[in-house]
Design a protein around this motif. Sequence first.
Motif, short mmCIF file in Angstrom:
data_model
loop_
_atom_site.label_atom_id
_atom_site.label_comp_id
_atom_site.label_asym_id
_atom_site.label_seq_id
_atom_site.Cartn_x
_atom_site.Cartn_y
_atom_site.Cartn_z
N ASP A 1 78.25 -1.75 45.82
CA ASP A 1 78.42 -3.16 45.48
C ASP A 1 78.34 -4.04 46.72
OD1 ASP A 1 78.62 -3.02 42.79
OD2 ASP A 1 80.81 -3.02 42.71
N LYS B 1 78.56 -8.06 37.64
CA LYS B 1 78.20 -6.73 38.10
C LYS B 1 76.73 -6.65 38.53
CE LYS B 1 81.56 -3.71 35.75
NZ LYS B 1 81.89 -2.85 36.90
N LEU C 1 76.43 -8.28 41.88
CA LEU C 1 76.99 -7.38 42.90
C LEU C 1 76.05 -6.22 43.19
CD1 LEU C 1 80.72 -7.25 41.73
CD2 LEU C 1 79.95 -7.99 43.99
N SER D 1 89.29 -9.29 37.20
CA SER D 1 89.16 -8.31 38.29
C SER D 1 89.51 -6.88 37.87
CB SER D 1 90.00 -8.74 39.50
OG SER D 1 89.36 -9.77 40.20
N LYS E 1 86.77 -4.15 38.17
CA LYS E 1 87.09 -3.13 39.17
C LYS E 1 86.63 -3.57 40.56
CE LYS E 1 87.04 0.64 35.83
NZ LYS E 1 86.45 1.94 35.41
N LYS E 2 86.80 -4.86 40.79
CA LYS E 2 86.43 -5.44 42.08
C LYS E 2 87.18 -6.75 42.23
CE LYS E 2 83.67 -6.52 45.68
NZ LYS E 2 83.66 -5.79 46.96
N THR E 3 87.78 -6.96 43.39
CA THR E 3 88.45 -8.23 43.67
C THR E 3 87.62 -9.03 44.67
OG1 THR E 3 89.76 -7.21 45.44
CG2 THR E 3 90.74 -7.28 43.24
N ASP F 1 86.19 -10.84 47.86
CA ASP F 1 86.34 -10.65 49.31
C ASP F 1 86.69 -11.95 50.00
OD1 ASP F 1 85.39 -7.74 49.84
OD2 ASP F 1 83.88 -8.55 48.48
#
Length: 553
Positions: A50, A283, A286, A312, A316-318, A320
């Motif tokens: 990702d 997604k 990413l 999130s 399954k991603k927060t 940055d």
Amino acid sequence: MKSDVEISQAARMEPIVKIADKLGINEDQIEQYGHYKAKINFKPTDQGKDGKLILVTSINPTAAGEGKTTVTIGLGDAFTELGKKVALALREPSLGPVMGMKGGATGGGYAQVIPMDDINLHFTGDFDALTEAHNTLAALIDNHIQHGNQLNIDPRQITWKRVLDVNDRELRQVVIGLGGRTSGVPRQDGFDITVASELMAILCLSTSLSDLKERIGKMLIGYTYDRQPVLVSNLKVQGALTLLLKDAIKPNLVQTIEHTPAFIHGGPFANIAHGCNSILATKAALHFGDYAITEAGFGSDLGAEKFMDIVSPRLKKTPDCVVVVATVRALKLNGGADKKHLNEENLDALKRGIVNLKRHVEGMQQYGKPVVVAINKFVSDSDNEIKYLADYVANNLEVPGEVITSWADGGKGAVNLAKQVITACDKPAQFQELFAPDAPLTDKMQAIVSKIYGGNDIELSRKAQNALKRIEKMGYDKLPICMAKTQYSFTDDAKSLGAPENFSIHVSDLQLKLGAGFIVALTGKILTMPGLPSHPAALDMDIDENGRITGLF
């Protein structure tokens, strides 16, 4: 000065296959809708490494305008300007606000996604498909009751309304089934706007067609005479509803004026639902980009909080990095300035209203990720006002801040902001949950009110207390909470601007959204079917015999 639609129409668009090629999207993953729009067949299982995720949010929206989408698009173009492989992930506009007063969702000036007229008017038909699927379910419910009611559904406890993607206050409360036995069972009903449909939230939270069907089957449509829940799966129509959405679930690919790839998909309202574009679109951004830039609806107290706490975990991603957009005009309005005089320098009002920005920044810092402030410059802003705001960010908030001029200058107007964001994304940072996922519902609401809104407490009405007892009895009390609140204030009073203190949030009801997988807490006076203003935007729109549109912003 050209209007947004005139700038869009004058822009040179590249074929959508060329935009897809920039991201490395294979030809067999593209379903073209003409030359400049496409659906993307993307499955999350296709993912490799990702990219970095950037979330753009803002202060509370005001009539003065914040330009959050304009900043998001300008930031994406700035990444392109710097030679970065970037993809945007944005929400689709709802036709109701387009024809009403809020406007579209394609940016403005020289920071736009195009073709803006197509995107604002039906686009690839996603919202039309959602409307049809939602109303098909409504018809199937009433048909079931008409033909024997084997599930023992109580018509007085049906929770599934009908929808329309138009602001039509006349349809908030209606009576259906009139006309005798062959016309159904008379009962009270109502219409919501399409973006308030749970199907919209489900579409944006699903990760595959099978996940979509499973979620649709879980949707609560009402209760039996003995108060037992009735789900779509009990009607056995989840498959039929899913096939109506088989194309709508695919993310849409378009481009900005500067040819930055943009996935535009889904658009639940942030003051009713979670207010973010689809997980599949994010997604995809990413997966295909080294940087993915997305935005959340309304201010950070609504859209960004829900992105962190609802989206999130599914993504399954927060993020940055979090970018908080602010304008001099909006902060002056928060400081008590007269809307009619926002073009005049008013440092006193700016100084009073700047606490709104401070609370939004502090709220986002609760999650432990780097925060950057984007000062969206309007032509009417004085040098003194811009300097005061920039100095305040640097000295009082102690976060990076940059002035952005993308409305006038496109990507070049956000290059410095992009550099700050890239630096922030490279900083090691640990995501901090606002509350434990299995915390009691009241504790979750209390955490949001105190840590994000800056309030003291929550107050549940008797109806909300009874709903809470029912939810606990049914075993759904560990679901995430989705606060339905006015976007204009940290409180549940739209007129309470700035950064109010010592207030409580009044919860009038709790609604189960089992397909979406969250519980909606209704606060204050929230309308799920807006009305049109005294002068709807539709009055200024027209089209000539050659198909050229005017008056669309």
